[in-house]
Design a protein around this motif. Structure first.
Motif, PDB file in Angstrom:
ATOM      1  N   GLY A  64       0.816  -1.202   0.000  1.00  0.00           N
ATOM      2  CA  GLY A  64       0.000   0.000   0.000  1.00  0.00           C
ATOM      3  C   GLY A  64       0.853   1.256   0.000  1.00  0.00           C
ATOM      4  O   GLY A  64       0.583   2.201  -0.748  1.00  0.00           O
ATOM      5  N   TYR A  65       1.908   1.258   0.825  1.00  0.00           N
ATOM      6  CA  TYR A  65       2.795   2.427   0.875  1.00  0.00           C
ATOM      7  C   TYR A  65       3.510   2.638  -0.461  1.00  0.00           C
ATOM      8  O   TYR A  65       3.548   3.757  -0.984  1.00  0.00           O
ATOM      9  CB  TYR A  65       3.822   2.259   1.994  1.00  0.00           C
ATOM     10  CG  TYR A  65       4.836   3.379   2.026  1.00  0.00           C
ATOM     11  CD1 TYR A  65       4.504   4.625   2.539  1.00  0.00           C
ATOM     12  CD2 TYR A  65       6.120   3.195   1.495  1.00  0.00           C
ATOM     13  CE1 TYR A  65       5.421   5.664   2.545  1.00  0.00           C
ATOM     14  CE2 TYR A  65       7.039   4.228   1.497  1.00  0.00           C
ATOM     15  CZ  TYR A  65       6.690   5.458   2.021  1.00  0.00           C
ATOM     16  OH  TYR A  65       7.605   6.485   2.004  1.00  0.00           O
ATOM     17  N   VAL A  66       4.061   1.559  -1.006  1.00  0.00           N
ATOM     18  CA  VAL A  66       4.785   1.666  -2.279  1.00  0.00           C
ATOM     19  C   VAL A  66       3.839   2.081  -3.400  1.00  0.00           C
ATOM     20  O   VAL A  66       4.196   2.879  -4.275  1.00  0.00           O
ATOM     21  CB  VAL A  66       5.483   0.328  -2.610  1.00  0.00           C
ATOM     22  CG1 VAL A  66       6.081   0.368  -4.003  1.00  0.00           C
ATOM     23  CG2 VAL A  66       6.564   0.026  -1.580  1.00  0.00           C
ATOM     24  N   SER A  67       2.610   1.566  -3.364  1.00  0.00           N
ATOM     25  CA  SER A  67       1.617   1.976  -4.354  1.00  0.00           C
ATOM     26  C   SER A  67       1.332   3.465  -4.246  1.00  0.00           C
ATOM     27  O   SER A  67       1.113   4.141  -5.251  1.00  0.00           O
ATOM     28  CB  SER A  67       0.328   1.168  -4.160  1.00  0.00           C
ATOM     29  OG  SER A  67      -0.703   1.653  -4.984  1.00  0.00           O
ATOM     30  N   GLY A  68       1.338   3.985  -3.017  1.00  0.00           N
ATOM     31  CA  GLY A  68       1.115   5.410  -2.827  1.00  0.00           C
ATOM     32  C   GLY A  68       2.244   6.257  -3.355  1.00  0.00           C
ATOM     33  O   GLY A  68       2.023   7.322  -3.935  1.00  0.00           O
ATOM     34  N   THR A  69       3.469   5.782  -3.196  1.00  0.00           N
ATOM     35  CA  THR A  69       4.612   6.559  -3.657  1.00  0.00           C
ATOM     36  C   THR A  69       4.817   6.464  -5.159  1.00  0.00           C
ATOM     37  O   THR A  69       5.247   7.426  -5.797  1.00  0.00           O
ATOM     38  CB  THR A  69       5.910   6.099  -2.961  1.00  0.00           C
ATOM     39  OG1 THR A  69       6.139   4.712  -3.256  1.00  0.00           O
ATOM     40  CG2 THR A  69       5.833   6.291  -1.462  1.00  0.00           C
ATOM     41  N   SER A  70       4.507   5.281  -5.748  1.00  0.00           N
ATOM     42  CA  SER A  70       4.979   5.087  -7.124  1.00  0.00           C
ATOM     43  C   SER A  70       4.153   4.121  -7.968  1.00  0.00           C
ATOM     44  O   SER A  70       4.530   3.839  -9.102  1.00  0.00           O
ATOM     45  CB  SER A  70       6.418   4.559  -7.082  1.00  0.00           C
ATOM     46  OG  SER A  70       6.497   3.403  -6.267  1.00  0.00           O
ATOM     47  N   LEU A  71       3.068   3.579  -7.460  1.00  0.00           N
ATOM     48  CA  LEU A  71       2.244   2.625  -8.215  1.00  0.00           C
ATOM     49  C   LEU A  71       2.995   1.340  -8.573  1.00  0.00           C
ATOM     50  O   LEU A  71       2.671   0.690  -9.564  1.00  0.00           O
ATOM     51  CB  LEU A  71       1.697   3.264  -9.509  1.00  0.00           C
ATOM     52  CG  LEU A  71       0.619   4.334  -9.339  1.00  0.00           C
ATOM     53  CD1 LEU A  71       0.240   4.922 -10.696  1.00  0.00           C
ATOM     54  CD2 LEU A  71      -0.610   3.769  -8.648  1.00  0.00           C
ATOM     55  N   ILE A  72       4.004   0.967  -7.779  1.00  0.00           N
ATOM     56  CA  ILE A  72       4.753  -0.252  -8.090  1.00  0.00           C
ATOM     57  C   ILE A  72       4.674  -1.253  -6.934  1.00  0.00           C
ATOM     58  O   ILE A  72       5.609  -2.002  -6.687  1.00  0.00           O
ATOM     59  CB  ILE A  72       6.223   0.038  -8.456  1.00  0.00           C
ATOM     60  CG1 ILE A  72       6.953   0.765  -7.323  1.00  0.00           C
ATOM     61  CG2 ILE A  72       6.312   0.832  -9.745  1.00  0.00           C
ATOM     62  CD1 ILE A  72       8.449   0.930  -7.581  1.00  0.00           C
ATOM     63  N   GLY A  73       3.554  -1.271  -6.240  1.00  0.00           N
ATOM     64  CA  GLY A  73       3.389  -2.214  -5.141  1.00  0.00           C
ATOM     65  C   GLY A  73       2.848  -3.559  -5.566  1.00  0.00           C
ATOM     66  O   GLY A  73       2.648  -4.443  -4.719  1.00  0.00           O
ATOM     67  N   ALA A  74       2.643  -3.753  -6.873  1.00  0.00           N
ATOM     68  CA  ALA A  74       1.978  -4.961  -7.362  1.00  0.00           C
ATOM     69  C   ALA A  74       2.643  -6.271  -6.931  1.00  0.00           C
ATOM     70  O   ALA A  74       1.940  -7.204  -6.516  1.00  0.00           O
ATOM     71  CB  ALA A  74       1.847  -4.909  -8.883  1.00  0.00           C
ATOM     72  N   PRO A  75       3.975  -6.438  -7.033  1.00  0.00           N
ATOM     73  CA  PRO A  75       4.560  -7.732  -6.656  1.00  0.00           C
ATOM     74  C   PRO A  75       4.266  -8.135  -5.213  1.00  0.00           C
ATOM     75  O   PRO A  75       4.018  -9.308  -4.928  1.00  0.00           O
ATOM     76  CB  PRO A  75       6.065  -7.511  -6.884  1.00  0.00           C
ATOM     77  CG  PRO A  75       6.122  -6.460  -7.956  1.00  0.00           C
ATOM     78  CD  PRO A  75       4.989  -5.544  -7.639  1.00  0.00           C
ATOM     79  N   LEU A  76       4.290  -7.175  -4.280  1.00  0.00           N
ATOM     80  CA  LEU A  76       3.997  -7.479  -2.883  1.00  0.00           C
ATOM     81  C   LEU A  76       2.520  -7.803  -2.692  1.00  0.00           C
ATOM     82  O   LEU A  76       2.171  -8.786  -2.018  1.00  0.00           O
ATOM     83  CB  LEU A  76       4.383  -6.276  -2.009  1.00  0.00           C
ATOM     84  CG  LEU A  76       5.882  -5.999  -1.852  1.00  0.00           C
ATOM     85  CD1 LEU A  76       6.096  -4.628  -1.258  1.00  0.00           C
ATOM     86  CD2 LEU A  76       6.540  -7.066  -0.987  1.00  0.00           C
ATOM     87  N   ILE A  77       1.671  -6.984  -3.277  1.00  0.00           N
ATOM     88  CA  ILE A  77       0.227  -7.174  -3.107  1.00  0.00           C
ATOM     89  C   ILE A  77      -0.226  -8.459  -3.784  1.00  0.00           C
ATOM     90  O   ILE A  77      -1.010  -9.235  -3.221  1.00  0.00           O
ATOM     91  CB  ILE A  77      -0.521  -5.958  -3.676  1.00  0.00           C
ATOM     92  CG1 ILE A  77      -0.148  -4.698  -2.883  1.00  0.00           C
ATOM     93  CG2 ILE A  77      -2.031  -6.195  -3.642  1.00  0.00           C
ATOM     94  CD1 ILE A  77      -0.643  -3.410  -3.511  1.00  0.00           C
ATOM     95  N   ALA A  78       0.256  -8.708  -5.003  1.00  0.00           N
ATOM     96  CA  ALA A  78      -0.154  -9.902  -5.746  1.00  0.00           C
ATOM     97  C   ALA A  78       0.267 -11.173  -5.016  1.00  0.00           C
ATOM     98  O   ALA A  78      -0.439 -12.191  -5.083  1.00  0.00           O
ATOM     99  CB  ALA A  78       0.439  -9.880  -7.148  1.00  0.00           C
ATOM    100  N   ALA A  79       1.402 -11.137  -4.298  1.00  0.00           N
ATOM    101  CA  ALA A  79       1.857 -12.319  -3.558  1.00  0.00           C
ATOM    102  C   ALA A  79       0.847 -12.712  -2.485  1.00  0.00           C
ATOM    103  O   ALA A  79       0.598 -13.900  -2.247  1.00  0.00           O
ATOM    104  CB  ALA A  79       3.223 -12.041  -2.919  1.00  0.00           C
ATOM    105  N   VAL A  80       0.251 -11.710  -1.837  1.00  0.00           N
ATOM    106  CA  VAL A  80      -0.752 -11.992  -0.799  1.00  0.00           C
ATOM    107  C   VAL A  80      -2.051 -12.484  -1.427  1.00  0.00           C
ATOM    108  O   VAL A  80      -2.638 -13.473  -0.990  1.00  0.00           O
ATOM    109  CB  VAL A  80      -1.004 -10.728   0.049  1.00  0.00           C
ATOM    110  CG1 VAL A  80      -2.086 -11.006   1.091  1.00  0.00           C
ATOM    111  CG2 VAL A  80       0.282 -10.279   0.725  1.00  0.00           C
ATOM    112  N   PHE A  81      -2.498 -11.786  -2.457  1.00  0.00           N
ATOM    113  CA  PHE A  81      -3.765 -12.166  -3.089  1.00  0.00           C
ATOM    114  C   PHE A  81      -3.678 -13.563  -3.703  1.00  0.00           C
ATOM    115  O   PHE A  81      -4.663 -14.313  -3.688  1.00  0.00           O
ATOM    116  CB  PHE A  81      -4.153 -11.137  -4.150  1.00  0.00           C
ATOM    117  CG  PHE A  81      -4.933  -9.975  -3.603  1.00  0.00           C
ATOM    118  CD1 PHE A  81      -6.267  -9.800  -3.924  1.00  0.00           C
ATOM    119  CD2 PHE A  81      -4.336  -9.059  -2.744  1.00  0.00           C
ATOM    120  CE1 PHE A  81      -7.001  -8.747  -3.414  1.00  0.00           C
ATOM    121  CE2 PHE A  81      -5.046  -7.993  -2.223  1.00  0.00           C
ATOM    122  CZ  PHE A  81      -6.377  -7.824  -2.556  1.00  0.00           C
ATOM    123  N   ALA A  82      -2.500 -13.919  -4.238  1.00  0.00           N
ATOM    124  CA  ALA A  82      -2.347 -15.239  -4.848  1.00  0.00           C
ATOM    125  C   ALA A  82      -2.516 -16.356  -3.823  1.00  0.00           C
ATOM    126  O   ALA A  82      -2.899 -17.476  -4.169  1.00  0.00           O
ATOM    127  CB  ALA A  82      -0.982 -15.342  -5.523  1.00  0.00           C
TER     128      ALA A  82
END
Length: 260
Positions: A153-171
């Protein structure tokens, strides 16, 4: 972007084709696998993040709508559930990510551009190392779930590149058939929050450049749609290793340029 040379415009166009391809082909990563290259052209995240954000919203809606239509037709035929989105887990994740998301946006709007670029390069290098050594982020406990969602969430706020961390949880918690569409709805929500913050803060949304960059991203989107099923079923370890190595080199070059 008014003072760029012709070759720089060409490179930006090609990179947005690449981002569209990755976004629709893999379901995530269009930002993290493109932004480091863009920052080598213009060292200011606030130039490109509004463009990337609008593209994320447009193509998230498009891909989710297309998937929903296919699923609805299949549901009518086989009398199954028509939803391809896990709304329950989506709500749970947003409750965890919303505050770190806003903190990240605040940092992006207040910190100097070169400093934010340096932070982005460091984050991308961390991702790239996991790609290069075939050690993708994986969550196997509630504690890691929360940590990854907070950081994502923090990285997404700074730069929209939080996908690898978020996708790991959702997967780890969303069924495979619902994962892609659930993530695209999440990207849409996260980007909507970010773009709303940009509007409030008076950030230039680069609207004129959408006229030619959206078609570029759409070309990549079409290619990504064609190879999506193959990418999902193929062994992509070599692809990620090569890409991870390239990202390490590019991000390291960007860090060196900032420090000089």
């Amino acid at each position: 972007m008014a003072d760029l040379q012709l070759y720089q415009y060409v490179l930006i166009g090609l990179l947005f084709i690449w981002s569209g391809f990755i976004r629709s082909g893999l379901g995530f990563g269009g930002s993290v696998l493109t932004l480091p290259f863009l920052l080598l052209i213009i060292d200011d995240p606030l130039v490109f993040l509004p463009l990337i954000g609008v593209h994320l919203m447009v193509f998230s809606l498009l891909i989710t709508w297309q998937s929903q239509r296919r699923t609805q037709r299949a549901a009518v035929e086989y009398q199954q559930s028509a939803s391809t989105i896990d709304w329950r887990y989506l709500r749970y994740a947003m409750m965890i990510m919303i505050i770190p998301k806003m903190i990240g946006i605040l940092g992006l709007l207040t910190l100097p551009g070169p400093l934010m670029s340096g932070i982005i390069y460091l984050i991308v290098i961390a991702y790239a190392i996991s790609y290069a050594f075939n050690r993708p982020f994986k969550s196997n406990s509630r504690g890691l779930d929360i940590l990854f969602l907070v950081l994502g969430g923090y990285v997404s706020g700074t730069s929209l590149i939080g996908a690898p961390l978020i996708a790991a949880v959702f997967a780890a918690h969303v069924s495979r058939e619902k994962l892609r569409d659930t993530l695209f709805v999440l990207w849409f929500i996260l980007v909507l929050i970010k773009l709303g913050s940009f509007v409030i803060a008076g950030v230039d949304l680069q609207l004129i450049h959408h006229l030619w960059l959206l078609p570029c991203a759409y070309i990549g989107h079409l290619f990504g749609q064609q190879v999506h099923n193959k990418l999902m079923s193929a062994d992509t370890r070599v692809f990620y290793r090569v890409l991870g190595t390239v990202l390490i080199l590019v991000s390291s070059l960007g860090l060196v340029r900032i420090m000089m």
